[in-house]
Design a protein around this motif. Structure first.
Motif, PDB file in Angstrom:
ATOM      1  N   TYR A  55       0.833  -1.209   0.000  1.00  0.00           N
ATOM      2  CA  TYR A  55       0.000   0.000   0.000  1.00  0.00           C
ATOM      3  C   TYR A  55       0.869   1.261   0.000  1.00  0.00           C
ATOM      4  N   CYS A 122      -8.573  -0.519   4.834  1.00  0.00           N
ATOM      5  CA  CYS A 122      -7.499  -0.122   3.916  1.00  0.00           C
ATOM      6  C   CYS A 122      -7.680  -0.777   2.553  1.00  0.00           C
ATOM      7  N   GLY A 125     -10.593   0.923   0.883  1.00  0.00           N
ATOM      8  CA  GLY A 125     -10.201   2.273   0.505  1.00  0.00           C
ATOM      9  C   GLY A 125      -9.309   2.288  -0.723  1.00  0.00           C
ATOM     10  N   THR A 126      -8.420   1.292  -0.829  1.00  0.00           N
ATOM     11  CA  THR A 126      -7.552   1.193  -2.002  1.00  0.00           C
ATOM     12  C   THR A 126      -8.369   0.843  -3.245  1.00  0.00           C
ATOM     13  N   SER A 147      -8.101   5.105   3.504  1.00  0.00           N
ATOM     14  CA  SER A 147      -7.150   4.001   3.383  1.00  0.00           C
ATOM     15  C   SER A 147      -5.901   4.239   4.217  1.00  0.00           C
TER      16      SER A 147
END
Length: 451
Positions: A55, A122, A125-126, A147
């Motif tokens: 990420y 996360c 959100g990504t 995220s």
């Protein structure tokens, strides 16, 4: 640590307990891991670092940040500020919530439950970033905040498992496993995305087509690589229902008792300063390379790959050494290395000294991040791992606001002088080194054992 070498067993009783110790070693782990912790569980813990590093490498450092400025925001003059402001907001939210989440996790033995929620946040959100096409500025910023907040919160929670897995004299080594594997994970995600980008560009596709797919690749790899953590890592903490303290009360109590944990308190202040320098390097190294050194995009990508490789080597090699020479001395050496790196980057007039500086940055990045996590685990009371790692997260996220904003402010006020900006942020390493000199790890450990 072998039972025959534990200081709480007198030498005279070693022979009488030899058979029991042998049987215990067959069922429990030995060496750097605590009794009852199997190697596969330590691997599963380290795999979370592998999972979440993609990420930061792809979204924050290498791909989406540039895509946001050039495509989503259309290269507007305010685009870079909007990006850094969104990151600062997410860090501010982590700063405010981290100690409270940690205290709740300690009270309810809920680190793993919270980790599952932050991981889901996360990943989703990504995935949401894949929806951010040209002009979708508000959508992109909203998913960046979500995220990155979930990423940072999960980073604190996974760190709080470290003292439950590693022997006190092996925290650096085990922490190094995670950081080292994490940089490998970042390379895997970046490599997968760059492979797709190369194919997409060869087929005439632009960034608006291939960057959203890269976000989906990153999210999928995060989700898949984190599965061993949730399948194999155990929650060893026990709920504390007898406590009537709320999360706020526990955090406030810790702050009131700061004098009792004075070495932890000083180290947290030290972290704020030297991590400010580190976070500025992480967030702005690519910009410095292009603006001050004239690097092309291809050169910058090669630079990121190199830094991740040397960071992995630094984390893996330095962890065991840290346990031998002591946590404070080990961190001091990395800070000296950071100061040397800043001076080299500031004075570099050609690519060779800058590449040398990048190698030093990579080695120091892996080593200093791993060493700090280990020292926090060494200084944290047994019943408050989540809370103290929450405070660690608070300090790091405060530095994540302070460092990049300092760089940006100096660059803006100096009319775009990036060399002056990196030199200014380098001063944070000097301040951190001075504060570190007052930290006594053994005194802090005694305070933690008493708490």
């Amino acid at each position: 640590m072998s039972d025959l070498h534990r200081p709480d067993i007198p030498p005279s009783s070693a022979a009488a307990t030899a058979a029991t110790a042998t049987a215990t070693r067959q069922a429990a782990s030995t060496g750097p891991l605590r009794p009852g912790v199997r190697k596969r569980e330590a691997w599963a813990w380290a795999m979370y670092d592998f999972a979440n590093s993609g990420y930061t490498t792809v979204v924050i450092t290498a791909v989406f940040n540039a895509y946001f400025v050039s495509v989503v925001a259309g290269g507007a003059p305010w685009a870079t500020f909007a990006w850094t402001a969104a990151l600062s907001l997410s860090y501010a939210l982590i700063l405010l919530s981290a100690p409270l989440l940690g205290a709740w996790a300690d009270t309810h033995a809920g680190k793993k439950r919270l980790l599952a929620w932050t991981t889901l946040g996360c990943v989703l959100g990504t995935v949401g970033l894949a929806l951010a096409g040209p002009g979708a500025v508000a959508l992109a910023l909203a998913f960046v905040v979500l995220s990155n907040f979930c990423f940072g919160s999960g980073e604190n929670l996974i760190a709080a498992f470290l003292p439950e897995l590693a022997e006190p004299d092996s925290l650096g080594q085990v922490s190094g496993w995670g950081w080292g594997l994490g940089y490998v994970g970042g390379l895997v995600s970046l490599g997968a995305c760059l492979g797709y980008i190369t194919w997409a560009q060869a087929n005439g596709q632009g960034a608006a087509h291939f960057v959203p797919i890269c976000m989906l690749i990153t999210a999928a790899l995060f989700a898949l690589a984190s599965l061993p953590t949730f399948l194999l890592l155990r929650e060893r903490a026990t709920p504390q229902p007898q406590s009537t303290e709320s999360a706020w009360s526990r955090v406030l109590a810790t702050l009131r008792q700061a004098g009792r944990y004075r070495d932890m308190r000083r180290f947290m202040l030290c972290i704020v300063f030297y991590q400010a320098g580190i976070q500025a390097v992480i967030a702005l190294a690519a910009i410095y390379a292009e603006q001050a050194m004239g690097f092309s995009t291809a050169d910058t990508i090669q630079l990121i790959f190199l830094v991740n490789i040397t960071a992995a080597l630094g984390a893996l090699a330095f962890g065991r050494w840290q346990d031998r020479i002591g946590h404070v001395r080990a961190i001091a050496l990395t800070l000296v290395g950071w100061i040397v790196m800043v001076l080299l980057a500031w004075s570099a007039q050609g690519p060779t000294p800058f590449w040398i500086a990048a190698n030093i940055a990579g080695l120091c990045l892996g080593a200093s991040q791993s060493a700090a996590r280990a020292l926090v685990g060494y200084l944290a009371p047994e019943s408050r791992h989540g809370e103290f790692f929450g405070l660690w997260g608070l300090a790091v996220k405060l530095s994540s606001i302070l460092g990049p904003l300092t760089y940006g402010a100096v660059s803006w006020l100096s009319g775009g002088d990036h060399r002056l900006a990196i030199l200014a942020t380098g001063s944070y390493f000097v301040i951190g080194l001075a504060l570190l000199a007052g930290v006594n790890a053994e005194r802090g450990r005694r305070a933690a054992l008493g708490g």
